[in-house]
Design a protein around this motif. Structure first.
Motif, short mmCIF file in Angstrom:
data_model
loop_
_atom_site.label_atom_id
_atom_site.label_comp_id
_atom_site.label_asym_id
_atom_site.label_seq_id
_atom_site.Cartn_x
_atom_site.Cartn_y
_atom_site.Cartn_z
N LEU A 1 5.55 7.34 -6.71
CA LEU A 1 5.47 5.98 -6.97
C LEU A 1 6.53 5.53 -7.62
N ARG A 2 7.37 5.91 -8.71
CA ARG A 2 8.37 5.39 -9.51
C ARG A 2 9.73 5.40 -8.29
N LYS A 3 9.88 6.54 -7.47
CA LYS A 3 10.88 6.76 -6.75
C LYS A 3 10.78 5.73 -5.50
N LYS A 4 9.53 5.33 -5.19
CA LYS A 4 9.45 4.39 -4.26
C LYS A 4 9.77 3.37 -4.66
N LEU A 5 9.41 2.77 -5.92
CA LEU A 5 9.79 1.62 -6.55
C LEU A 5 11.17 1.34 -6.56
N ASN A 6 11.77 2.49 -6.89
CA ASN A 6 13.40 2.36 -7.00
C ASN A 6 13.95 2.01 -5.74
N GLU A 7 13.59 2.50 -4.89
CA GLU A 7 14.38 2.58 -3.56
C GLU A 7 14.01 1.16 -2.86
N THR A 8 12.59 0.65 -3.02
CA THR A 8 12.34 -0.50 -1.95
C THR A 8 12.41 -1.76 -2.74
N MET A 9 12.38 -1.69 -4.14
CA MET A 9 12.19 -2.89 -5.07
C MET A 9 13.40 -3.08 -6.14
N ALA A 10 14.67 -2.70 -5.55
CA ALA A 10 15.92 -2.66 -6.49
C ALA A 10 16.10 -3.52 -7.18
N HIS A 11 15.59 -4.87 -6.64
CA HIS A 11 16.04 -6.17 -7.68
C HIS A 11 15.28 -6.46 -8.43
N THR B 1 0.75 -1.33 0.09
CA THR B 1 -0.19 -0.02 0.09
C THR B 1 0.84 1.48 0.14
N LYS B 2 1.73 1.19 0.69
CA LYS B 2 2.86 2.23 0.89
C LYS B 2 3.67 2.52 -0.34
N ILE B 3 4.02 1.70 -0.95
CA ILE B 3 5.01 1.69 -2.14
C ILE B 3 4.02 2.26 -3.34
N ALA B 4 2.68 1.73 -3.31
CA ALA B 4 1.77 1.95 -4.26
C ALA B 4 1.16 3.45 -4.09
N GLN B 5 1.56 4.16 -3.30
CA GLN B 5 0.94 5.45 -3.10
C GLN B 5 -0.54 5.28 -2.72
N ALA B 6 -0.94 3.99 -2.08
CA ALA B 6 -2.27 4.04 -2.04
C ALA B 6 -2.81 4.27 -0.22
N GLU B 7 -2.21 5.05 0.32
CA GLU B 7 -2.48 5.58 1.54
C GLU B 7 -3.95 6.17 1.80
N PHE B 8 -4.55 6.55 0.81
CA PHE B 8 -5.88 7.28 0.75
C PHE B 8 -6.64 5.93 1.50
N ILE B 9 -6.30 4.82 1.41
CA ILE B 9 -7.11 3.72 2.18
C ILE B 9 -7.48 3.83 3.58
#
Ligand SMILES: Nc1ncnc2c1ncn2[C@@H]1O[C@H](COP(=O)(O)OP(=O)(O)OP(=O)(O)O)[C@@H](O)[C@H]1O
Length: 575
Positions: A509-519, A445-453
């Motif tokens: 979203l892109r920034k978070k993806l690069n930070e948390t899902m580097a592999h 949820t955090k990575i996908a910027q879906a905190e509106f939930i």
């Protein structure tokens, strides 16, 4: 008939018991007229006034026989229902599993509405037929043959008169049933078309209204509706001629029998009770003939439906499963397309000579006009379709050699039209994947910027309307992205998924993806250059071909198309 036998085969033990009881139950019906004749001709005339016990005695026997027959029939009918329900449940399961294994090309070929109506209407027809055949398939022949046999015992001459009418009835039944099979098949095809139109109308209701296409759609619906009804009418009218025609023939036979009966009574060959019994047998035989007709109708329906279901079940396995396990080898490209071409309709290539490589953790960007083949590349990587030419390799192994399930489980694909189910937000993200824990859902949820939930009253427990109607386009997208991320895929593919996001959210979203899902290897399909400009490799596609590839900076120098796009979208300042 073949299909029904196939369906009933696993239940042969229960079936033997219930059909035997059905046969015995039907036989009891044949005894009753015999006892009536005996009562009229022998018991009543010989009963002394004041001693009516013999009449009661025969009456009690009749009652007991009728009761036994009733009980046996009830048991057999209930068992028939149970067996058919169980058989059809199994069949639906089989069809469902097969549909799941069909390739996208096969689904395109069958069409979705047709698959739905085969799964529902056709299996329902088979349910009715298997039940009907068990109920009438034994009873009707027993009553027919038994009725004729008992009539012979009463009076052979009258029986011959009656039998003379039977071939006519048989002929009518045969001719009409033979006509019925293609007619019922045609009905299903027309209903499929109607379902397709309704489905398109309902799913596209808003756009149809917005573009004032309602009249056109109504006309299309009217046409399909008319055709479906025409097909129904034709089949039912053909079938409906059978009963009156048979009634007429049978009534003529009855008149003949009565005339002959009157002569034979006069001449003393038969008694009054025999005539009563005879007329009852005649009615039993008539009903048996009618039932046999119904069995024929059911069988013709079942044959048409069975054939449509067999087409699914016998569809060849288009996408052959591989046998190899995935072996991670980061020295080799994570994904390699090697001169890949593909055509949906086998007439003209939809993508042609595609080659590229990306390594684990890299980001591939794909940009191009609509219809240029971007999604097709993903379809091939997911093995929804197999390449027509060339090879796709996963860590160096051709994807055809890998187990399809393993391959797909490694890929988190987010399609623009993916479904939000009418379940809670949590269920929509977790998606029944047992290995996914609450923590993974929250992380995704955090990575996908879906905190509106969390702003919603019930947070994760908030229920979604069908197709996520109570969400905005961007909210829907973020839940879908969270769903893909929660599965911790090795490859994440947002297919034009960020188009519904505003620039700021897309960037975060892109920034978070690069930070948390580097592999995680990422394939970003987008219309906006800003969404993929940091990619390690960008493919510029046009009409199924790669017209340029490289990094953002390289493409700005080498590709006029890319340069033009950048200029339009980002303005001179960012170039
Ligand atoms: N299931 C299908 N059956 C037949 N043709 C198809 C099918 N799916 C796509 N095509 C055709 O293949 C070509 C490439 O389609 P594709 O969906 O890959 O394009 P795209 O670049 O992803 O487009 P968009 O940006 O609009 O999503 C198009 O000409 C399209 O009409």
């Amino acid at each position: 008939m073949k299909k029904i036998i196939e369906l009933l085969k696993p239940f042969w033990r229960t079936l033997t018991v219930s059909l035997t009881l059905k046969m015995l139950g039907s036989m009891t019906d044949l005894f009753l007229p015999f006892l009536i004749a005996y009562m009229i001709d022998d018991v009543i005339p010989n009963t002394l006034i004041g001693n009516v016990w013999p009449i009661y005695e025969v009456g009690i026997y009749m009652l007991l026989i009728a009761l036994a027959g009733w009980l046996m029939n009830v048991y057999a009918n209930r068992t028939a229902e149970r067996i058919s329900a169980e058989a059809i449940r199994g069949l639906r399961h089989q069809v469902f599993e097969k549909i799941e294994s069909l390739s996208s090309a096969q689904i395109d070929q069958f069409t979705r509405p047709s698959l739905i109506s085969r799964m529902t209407t056709d299996t329902y027809n088979l349910y009715n037929s298997t039940g009907g055949v068990q109920r009438l398939g034994v009873r009707a022949p027993v009553l027919l043959i038994g009725g004729i046999f008992m009539s012979f015992l009463v009076d052979p001459v009258l029986t011959l008169v009656m039998i003379a009418t039977l071939p006519f009835i048989g002929l009518v039944v045969y001719t009409i049933s033979k006509k019925g099979i293609p007619l019922y098949k045609e009905i299903q095809t027309r209903v499929d078309r109607l379902v397709r139109t309704v489905r398109e109308f309902i799913t596209g209701a808003r756009v149809i209204k917005a573009l004032s296409m309602s009249e056109h759609e109504k006309a299309r619906f009217d046409e399909d509706n008319k055709n479906a009804i025409k097909g129904e009418l034709k089949a039912h009218i053909t079938m409906a001629t059978i009963n009156p025609l048979m009634n007429t023939i049978v009534n003529l036979g009855l008149v003949l029998v009565l005339v002959f009966g009157a002569f034979r009574l006069n001449e003393g060959h038969v008694q009054k009770g025999d005539i009563t019994a005879f007329v009852t047998y005649f009615t039993i035989i008539l009903n048996a003939m009618m039932s046999i007709t119904r069995v024929f109708v059911m069988l013709s329906r079942a044959q048409a439906s069975g054939a449509r279901i067999d087409e699914i079940l016998n569809a060849p396995t288009d996408i052959k499963d591989g046998t190899l396990e995935i072996v991670k080898d980061t020295e080799k490209p994570h994904i390699a397309f090697d001169h890949v071409s593909f055509s949906y309709n086998k007439q003209k290539y939809n993508i042609e000579d595609i080659s590229f490589e990306i390594y684990e953790g890299q980001t591939l960007g794909i940009i191009g006009s609509t219809g240029s083949g971007k999604t097709t590349l993903v379809n091939l990587l997911m093995r929804f379709y197999d390449t027509t030419e060339g090879q796709i390799r996963y860590y160096g192994t051709p994807i055809q050699d890998l187990k399809v399930k393993d391959l797909r489980s490694k890929i988190g694909l987010v399609l623009q039209q993916d479904l939000i189910f009418s379940e809670s937000i949590y269920q929509n993200i977790q998606f029944n994947r047992n290995q996914i824990e609450k923590y993974d859902v929250e992380m995704a949820t955090k990575i996908a910027q879906a905190e509106f939930i969390y702003e919603r009253e019930d947070a994760y427990e908030a229920m979604m309307a069908t197709r996520g109607m109570n969400l905005s386009g961007g909210q829907k997208q973020r839940i879908l992205i969270a769903r893909a991320i929660a599965g911790k895929p090795d490859i994440l593919i947002p297919d034009d998924a960020s188009s519904a996001l505003d620039y700021q959210t897309d960037m975060k979203l892109r920034k978070k993806l690069n930070e948390t899902m580097a592999h995680t290897t990422k394939i970003i399909i987008a219309q906006r250059i800003s969404s993929l400009k940091e990619a390690d490799l960008i493919l510029v596609m046009d009409e199924g071909r790669i017209i340029a590839k490289g990094t953002h900076e390289e493409l700005l120098k080498t590709s006029d198309t890319y340069q033009l796009l950048a200029k339009h979208q980002m303005g001179g300042a960012t170039l």
